[in-house]
Design a protein around this motif. Structure first.
Motif, PDB file in Angstrom:
ATOM      1  N   ARG A 192      44.789  34.219  38.590  1.00 36.74           N
ATOM      2  CA  ARG A 192      44.344  32.983  39.513  1.00 36.74           C
ATOM      3  C   ARG A 192      45.293  32.695  40.865  1.00 36.74           C
ATOM      4  O   ARG A 192      44.995  32.454  41.912  1.00 36.74           O
ATOM      5  CB  ARG A 192      44.227  31.641  38.620  1.00 36.74           C
ATOM      6  CG  ARG A 192      43.561  30.529  39.535  1.00 36.74           C
ATOM      7  CD  ARG A 192      42.179  30.658  39.851  1.00 36.74           C
ATOM      8  NE  ARG A 192      41.582  29.585  40.737  1.00 36.74           N
ATOM      9  CZ  ARG A 192      41.949  29.702  42.050  1.00 36.74           C
ATOM     10  NH1 ARG A 192      42.594  30.740  42.471  1.00 36.74           N
ATOM     11  NH2 ARG A 192      41.205  28.950  42.907  1.00 36.74           N
ATOM     12  N   VAL A 193      46.629  32.596  40.202  1.00 40.23           N
ATOM     13  CA  VAL A 193      47.565  32.143  41.104  1.00 40.23           C
ATOM     14  C   VAL A 193      48.115  33.537  42.166  1.00 40.23           C
ATOM     15  O   VAL A 193      48.048  33.551  43.414  1.00 40.23           O
ATOM     16  CB  VAL A 193      48.831  31.685  40.491  1.00 40.23           C
ATOM     17  CG1 VAL A 193      49.924  31.429  41.648  1.00 40.23           C
ATOM     18  CG2 VAL A 193      48.533  30.396  39.791  1.00 40.23           C
ATOM     19  N   ALA A 194      48.174  34.618  41.686  1.00 37.40           N
ATOM     20  CA  ALA A 194      48.955  35.708  42.326  1.00 37.40           C
ATOM     21  C   ALA A 194      47.905  36.703  42.731  1.00 37.40           C
ATOM     22  O   ALA A 194      48.340  37.301  43.774  1.00 37.40           O
ATOM     23  CB  ALA A 194      49.954  36.370  41.290  1.00 37.40           C
ATOM     24  N   TYR A 195      46.699  36.714  41.939  1.00 37.04           N
ATOM     25  CA  TYR A 195      46.085  38.039  42.702  1.00 37.04           C
ATOM     26  C   TYR A 195      44.770  37.667  43.057  1.00 37.04           C
ATOM     27  O   TYR A 195      44.168  38.265  44.287  1.00 37.04           O
ATOM     28  CB  TYR A 195      45.787  39.067  41.139  1.00 37.04           C
ATOM     29  CG  TYR A 195      46.955  39.531  40.523  1.00 37.04           C
ATOM     30  CD1 TYR A 195      48.110  39.500  41.358  1.00 37.04           C
ATOM     31  CD2 TYR A 195      46.987  39.670  39.267  1.00 37.04           C
ATOM     32  CE1 TYR A 195      49.304  40.079  40.749  1.00 37.04           C
ATOM     33  CE2 TYR A 195      48.010  40.010  38.428  1.00 37.04           C
ATOM     34  CZ  TYR A 195      49.071  40.461  39.354  1.00 37.04           C
ATOM     35  OH  TYR A 195      50.330  40.775  38.548  1.00 37.04           O
ATOM     36  N   ARG A 196      44.154  36.480  42.917  1.00 41.83           N
ATOM     37  CA  ARG A 196      42.841  36.074  43.394  1.00 41.83           C
ATOM     38  C   ARG A 196      42.719  36.108  45.040  1.00 41.83           C
ATOM     39  O   ARG A 196      41.938  36.515  45.542  1.00 41.83           O
ATOM     40  CB  ARG A 196      42.319  35.261  42.734  1.00 41.83           C
ATOM     41  CG  ARG A 196      40.772  35.095  43.090  1.00 41.83           C
ATOM     42  CD  ARG A 196      39.983  33.919  42.537  1.00 41.83           C
ATOM     43  NE  ARG A 196      40.112  33.966  41.030  1.00 41.83           N
ATOM     44  CZ  ARG A 196      39.398  33.177  40.193  1.00 41.83           C
ATOM     45  NH1 ARG A 196      38.697  32.104  40.631  1.00 41.83           N
ATOM     46  NH2 ARG A 196      39.169  33.151  38.849  1.00 41.83           N
ATOM     47  N   PRO A 197      44.036  35.152  45.238  1.00 44.64           N
ATOM     48  CA  PRO A 197      44.017  35.010  46.739  1.00 44.64           C
ATOM     49  C   PRO A 197      43.986  36.436  47.669  1.00 44.64           C
ATOM     50  O   PRO A 197      44.079  36.360  48.710  1.00 44.64           O
ATOM     51  CB  PRO A 197      45.111  33.773  47.049  1.00 44.64           C
ATOM     52  CG  PRO A 197      45.437  33.444  45.753  1.00 44.64           C
ATOM     53  CD  PRO A 197      45.179  34.456  44.575  1.00 44.64           C
ATOM     54  N   LEU A 198      44.550  37.428  47.013  1.00 46.14           N
ATOM     55  CA  LEU A 198      44.901  38.337  47.662  1.00 46.14           C
ATOM     56  C   LEU A 198      44.013  39.604  47.489  1.00 46.14           C
ATOM     57  O   LEU A 198      44.156  40.751  47.802  1.00 46.14           O
ATOM     58  CB  LEU A 198      46.407  39.035  47.335  1.00 46.14           C
ATOM     59  CG  LEU A 198      47.504  38.269  47.859  1.00 46.14           C
ATOM     60  CD1 LEU A 198      48.763  38.647  47.344  1.00 46.14           C
ATOM     61  CD2 LEU A 198      47.640  38.085  49.289  1.00 46.14           C
ATOM     62  N   ARG A 199      42.657  39.378  47.061  1.00 44.32           N
ATOM     63  CA  ARG A 199      41.901  40.543  46.470  1.00 44.32           C
ATOM     64  C   ARG A 199      41.431  41.166  47.878  1.00 44.32           C
ATOM     65  O   ARG A 199      41.111  42.436  47.593  1.00 44.32           O
ATOM     66  CB  ARG A 199      40.646  39.886  45.945  1.00 44.32           C
ATOM     67  CG  ARG A 199      39.874  40.887  44.795  1.00 44.32           C
ATOM     68  CD  ARG A 199      38.892  40.376  44.018  1.00 44.32           C
ATOM     69  NE  ARG A 199      39.514  39.356  43.101  1.00 44.32           N
ATOM     70  CZ  ARG A 199      38.839  38.520  42.533  1.00 44.32           C
ATOM     71  NH1 ARG A 199      37.589  38.037  42.729  1.00 44.32           N
ATOM     72  NH2 ARG A 199      39.409  37.424  41.701  1.00 44.32           N
ATOM     73  N   ASN A 200      41.247  40.589  48.976  1.00 50.47           N
ATOM     74  CA  ASN A 200      40.724  41.300  50.128  1.00 50.47           C
ATOM     75  C   ASN A 200      41.991  41.804  50.964  1.00 50.47           C
ATOM     76  O   ASN A 200      41.551  42.033  52.293  1.00 50.47           O
ATOM     77  CB  ASN A 200      39.661  40.433  50.788  1.00 50.47           C
ATOM     78  CG  ASN A 200      38.381  40.408  50.232  1.00 50.47           C
ATOM     79  OD1 ASN A 200      38.049  41.195  49.198  1.00 50.47           O
ATOM     80  ND2 ASN A 200      37.981  39.061  49.856  1.00 50.47           N
ATOM     81  N   SER A 201      43.055  41.783  50.562  1.00 46.25           N
ATOM     82  CA  SER A 201      44.312  41.870  51.551  1.00 46.25           C
ATOM     83  C   SER A 201      44.587  43.259  51.093  1.00 46.25           C
ATOM     84  O   SER A 201      44.330  43.989  50.145  1.00 46.25           O
ATOM     85  CB  SER A 201      45.530  41.220  51.073  1.00 46.25           C
ATOM     86  OG  SER A 201      45.140  39.632  51.107  1.00 46.25           O
ATOM     87  N   PRO A 202      45.585  43.904  51.819  1.00 46.98           N
ATOM     88  CA  PRO A 202      46.179  45.238  51.739  1.00 46.98           C
ATOM     89  C   PRO A 202      46.644  45.330  50.240  1.00 46.98           C
ATOM     90  O   PRO A 202      47.096  44.588  49.561  1.00 46.98           O
ATOM     91  CB  PRO A 202      47.328  45.382  52.722  1.00 46.98           C
ATOM     92  CG  PRO A 202      47.048  44.189  53.609  1.00 46.98           C
ATOM     93  CD  PRO A 202      46.363  43.211  53.176  1.00 46.98           C
ATOM     94  N   ARG A 203      46.503  46.596  49.878  1.00 45.68           N
ATOM     95  CA  ARG A 203      46.731  46.764  48.266  1.00 45.68           C
ATOM     96  C   ARG A 203      48.378  46.498  48.029  1.00 45.68           C
ATOM     97  O   ARG A 203      48.712  46.085  46.946  1.00 45.68           O
ATOM     98  CB  ARG A 203      46.512  48.065  47.906  1.00 45.68           C
ATOM     99  CG  ARG A 203      44.947  48.216  47.431  1.00 45.68           C
ATOM    100  CD  ARG A 203      44.341  49.774  47.484  1.00 45.68           C
ATOM    101  NE  ARG A 203      44.986  50.317  46.230  1.00 45.68           N
ATOM    102  CZ  ARG A 203      44.479  50.988  45.538  1.00 45.68           C
ATOM    103  NH1 ARG A 203      43.160  51.506  46.103  1.00 45.68           N
ATOM    104  NH2 ARG A 203      45.044  51.928  44.921  1.00 45.68           N
ATOM    105  N   LEU A 204      49.118  46.817  49.033  1.00 44.79           N
ATOM    106  CA  LEU A 204      50.478  46.544  48.676  1.00 44.79           C
ATOM    107  C   LEU A 204      51.008  45.209  48.310  1.00 44.79           C
ATOM    108  O   LEU A 204      51.693  44.880  47.647  1.00 44.79           O
ATOM    109  CB  LEU A 204      51.185  47.115  50.054  1.00 44.79           C
ATOM    110  CG  LEU A 204      52.125  48.408  49.873  1.00 44.79           C
ATOM    111  CD1 LEU A 204      52.571  48.834  50.990  1.00 44.79           C
ATOM    112  CD2 LEU A 204      52.702  48.415  48.659  1.00 44.79           C
ATOM    113  N   ALA A 205      50.102  44.245  49.317  1.00 41.40           N
ATOM    114  CA  ALA A 205      50.401  42.884  49.156  1.00 41.40           C
ATOM    115  C   ALA A 205      50.409  42.562  47.621  1.00 41.40           C
ATOM    116  O   ALA A 205      51.077  41.740  46.919  1.00 41.40           O
ATOM    117  CB  ALA A 205      49.571  42.139  49.835  1.00 41.40           C
TER     118      ALA A 205
END
Lengths: 504, 304
Positions: free
Chosen positions: B89-102
């Motif tokens: 919830r905290v670290a991965y969901r906000p970045l789901r559509n970001s570059p994979r490296l993020a």
């Protein structure tokens, strides 16, 4: 191209919506519940070493406080999202003020601990963190309020504004930073401690620039960069120990050895895709460390190698008295001896190495091979169909990046005078990669910012030693969540067709 | 022969632990295509929670071993699962559509954070646990060498099998399993046909974390000592296992775990114990070079 960067996206302030009080409370309560579950075991009980075994210490006050704070934080976030900044501003300011007052009063107390039971957590640092978070909420709420007053709604989000400002400032900032860096040892107020930190930061800047070739330009995710750093360090240390060579003789060798190691490691694995490559390079990094640790006859195993010679200035030693018939730097130039001379000299060496790395990268970007790297990063299949050999191209990037890692390693060895496998753990690779990615992949100045942020700041707050890595990990997460493309994201190809802005 | 069998038993036990962690890696990779670098730390947290559980039960006076194991197992799975959920919830969901490296960087950041979080809260010293399960039986005598299967090893193998059966049922027969498999194939498509993608991904993390926490419990019982750093190496080896079995394939993860466990046991027994980690990583490199899809993985077709 317009002068200001305008990003379409979320509106500046969400319009006030009717408030669903029940949902708000349920949300906050659920968050508190999750935090309660998270902290119940690990925060609630502390395993204590007592004579004859272990004992449990109870810390449930901390659990309750953490859950209560989580409740407030979630409530604050939801209220801000619903366009109600006023209560958030009031509550957070009151909370921050009360807490900060208590903390300051606590420091002034003659009898320590008199006010401790009124503080949320036993650890003062954590209390200050709570104050910071409250202030952050207050600032955000105030900004929202101010924006609502303003008649012209600004379109740009704050994050992109910062980046745009920085990007414009980069042109001025680059030379300015360079000037500061070159004159740093002679600036007032700069003592040995600051110089030591500066050396460390510049070392990481150099490593970041080296890794930027691999990760930023060629798009190869390397989690084992520390292996090349180690190869460079050990090459120099062993050459110096066995043959008595000096630093300047060994420096190219260290780079070449690391470059060869890069070719050797890269050859079998570079045809793998992103994530696999990351994990294999990580594996290689660990293999190199384990070998260094266990090959006792050759590397000294866990004892490491000590007595690594310091660098000389054209054969002049920077010590008080010269060893073995040499001449000292201060003796030759008729100066008075100062122990900081050696530190300043080390600083200039690493600065020169870093600038060399930067100049090399900037130039090679414009060569066909540099263009091929960037093209490969963007689309491997298109490159293949255009006749670029992906393996060889990647291999050059990998080994050139490794070479700079080797230079960095040799410098590390000569600075420390002692190396052991302890210095080359995975965490080093992670730090260097974090610097590259946080800075914005491919951005040279971003690496400098990230290195100062990640290496310099924690070094200055050395007193908070035990929280250092915790904050480091947390910062990596927060910065990535805030700007997923890095602080100064610029991933435009350096060549355009047609030129930008044409036909406008 | 007896020695060989003994190593086989040890290797299988070790492999079960790696396999349980590997499932978490392979499920997450299968569904959102990222290496959940902090998964090893989840395993470590599971071990710590179980240690606290055993100590609490000891203080409460519970001494009947099956009850102890069951209570600690359930409590650890539940509490560690929350960590898995919160992580996503905290670290991965906000970045789901970001570059994979993020996402990879936040994962590494989370891994560092969780390690130091546990170190700060519980101290850096190695934590020992008195043996909870002791005894065993010798089932084969080979000259003067007897092969021992301890009750603990038996418990580890039986519990892992039971979990595997339950897990297979969950994935192949239930509505969640169907949604999970659909998301693995195509997140966007699954969302279009009404699968709640967020819930499915969150639940995937929850299951991965609870399986890893069981592995943590078994690690604690098997080795008797834990510290805040155990997650790193175990995590890397479990990831190796997942890749060896073919990432994204659930039976592959278990098979890979078993193989890594066996390789490590036999390497330590017949070669040098110092280089056992090198052996595991070398296997990883060799597999990726000669069979990049792993043993049971499907070939990854690159579409243009």
């Amino acid at each position: 191209m317009t002068a200001t960067v305008q990003t379409p996206g979320r509106a500046a302030t969400p319009p006030p919506r009717p408030l669903d009080r029940r949902r708000l409370l349920v949300d906050a309560a659920l968050t508190a519940l999750v935090v309660l579950a998270l902290s119940f075991a690990l925060v609630g009980f502390k395993i204590e070493d007592v004579p004859g075994g272990l004992d449990l210490l109870l810390r449930f006050d901390d659990v309750v406080v953490a859950a209560a704070l989580a409740f407030l934080v979630r409530l604050g976030v939801d209220l801000l999202g619903a366009g109600r900044p006023l209560p958030v501003l009031a509550t957070s300011l009151a909370l921050a003020g009360a807490l900060a007052g208590l903390l300051v009063a606590e420091q002034g107390q003659t009898e320590p601990g008199a006010l401790t039971r009124w503080l949320p957590f036993g650890a003062v640092v954590v209390d200050w963190l709570v104050v910071m978070i409250a202030l952050g909420f207050a600032a955000r709420a105030a900004a929202d309020l101010w924006r609502r007053r303003a008649t012209v709604a600004p379109v740009a989000t704050e994050a992109s504004t910062i980046a745009a400002t920085l990007r414009v400032a980069t042109r001025v900032l680059g030379p300015l930073l360079l000037g500061v860096a070159v004159t740093l040892p002679f600036l007032p107020e700069v003592d040995r401690r600051i110089l030591d930190i500066a050396i460390l930061v510049v070392t990481y800047v150099m490593l970041g620039w080296g890794l930027n070739i691999v990760v930023g330009l060629a798009g190869l995710l390397d989690l084992g960069y520390v292996a090349f750093y180690a190869v460079g360090a050990y090459s120099y240390a062993l050459l110096a120990q066995s043959f008595g060579f000096g630093f300047w003789t060994c420096l190219p060798f260290a780079g070449i050895m690391a470059g060869f190691a890069g070719i050797l490691l890269g050859f079998p694995v570079l045809r793998l895709r992103g994530d696999y490559l990351a994990i294999v390079t990580l594996g290689f990094g660990e293999i190199v460390r384990v070998v260094l640790l266990n090959w006792y006859q050759f590397t000294g195993g866990p004892d490491g190698i000590s007595g690594i010679p310091r660098p000389t200035f054209f054969g002049l030693e920077l010590t008080r008295t010269a060893s073995g018939g040499g001449e000292t730097f201060h003796g030759f130039f008729g100066l008075t001896y100062s122990p900081t001379d050696r530190i300043i000299y080390l600083y200039y060496i690493v600065l020169a190495l870093a600038l060399l790395t930067n100049a090399f990268t900037m130039r090679i970007r414009k060569l066909p091979i540099g263009r091929a790297w960037e093209a490969l990063r963007e689309d491997e299949i298109a490159c293949r169909s255009l006749g670029i050999n992906p393996r060889n191209t990647k291999l050059t990037a990998f080994s050139i990046g490794a070479m700079f890692g080797g230079f960095g390693g040799a410098f590390f060895a000569t600075r420390q005078g002692f190396i052991s496998p302890e210095s080359f753990t995975f965490i080093e690779s992670a730090i260097i990669l974090a610097i590259v990615v946080l800075g914005g992949m491919g951005s040279q100045i971003g690496v400098v910012f990230a290195a100062v942020l990640l290496i310099g700041l924690p070094e200055i707050f050395r007193d908070l030693q035990q929280y250092r890595m915790l904050a480091f990990g947390g910062a990596m997460v927060v910065i990535m969540l805030w700007r997923p493309r890095g602080l100064l994201a610029r991933r435009r190809p350096t060549i355009h067709l047609p030129p930008e802005g044409a036909g406008r | 022969m007896g020695y060989f069998l003994q190593q086989l038993v040890n290797g299988v036990t070790l492999g079960m632990i790696y396999g349980l962690i590997a499932i978490g890696y392979t499920m997450v990779y299968g569904i959102i295509g990222m290496i959940n670098f902090a998964h090893g730390e989840i395993f470590m947290i599971g071990a710590f929670v179980s240690l606290i559980g055993f100590m609490l039960l000891g203080l409460a006076g519970v001494t009947w071993v099956p009850a102890m194991l069951l209570i600690v197992l359930v409590a650890t799975m539940a509490l560690t699962a929350v960590y898995g959920w919160a992580l996503e919830r905290v670290a991965y969901r906000p970045l789901r559509n970001s570059p994979r490296l993020a996402a990879l960087i936040t994962a590494i950041g989370m891994s560092i954070f969780l390690q130091n979080y546990v170190q700060l809260l519980q101290g850096a010293r190695v934590k020992p646990l008195q043996p909870v399960v002791s005894g065993g039986f010798a089932f084969l005598a080979d000259g003067d060498f007897t092969v021992n299967l301890s009750y603990l090893q038996l418990i580890i193998i039986v519990v892992t099998f039971a979990l595997m059966v339950g897990f297979t049922y969950l994935i192949t027969r239930t509505a969640f399993g169907r949604a999970q498999r659909a998301c693995q194939q195509d997140l966007g498509m699954a969302a279009l046909v009404g699968v709640n993608v967020n819930h499915t991904i969150a639940f995937t993390f929850v299951i991965g974390a609870s399986l890893a926490s069981v592995a943590g419990l078994m690690f604690l019982l098997n080795y008797g000592v834990i510290d805040f750093y155990i997650g790193f190496l175990a995590g890397i080896k479990a990831f190796t296992a997942a890749v060896l079995g073919g990432i994204g394939s659930l039976p592959g993860a278990m098979l890979g775990g078993l193989l890594i466990g066996l390789i490590e046991a036999f390497w330590s027994a017949y070669f040098t114990v110092e280089y056992k980690d090198v052996a595991a990583f070398s296997i990883l490199v060799l597999v990726l070079i000669f069979r990049p899809t792993g043993l049971l993985g499907k070939p990854d077709v690159e579409k243009v």
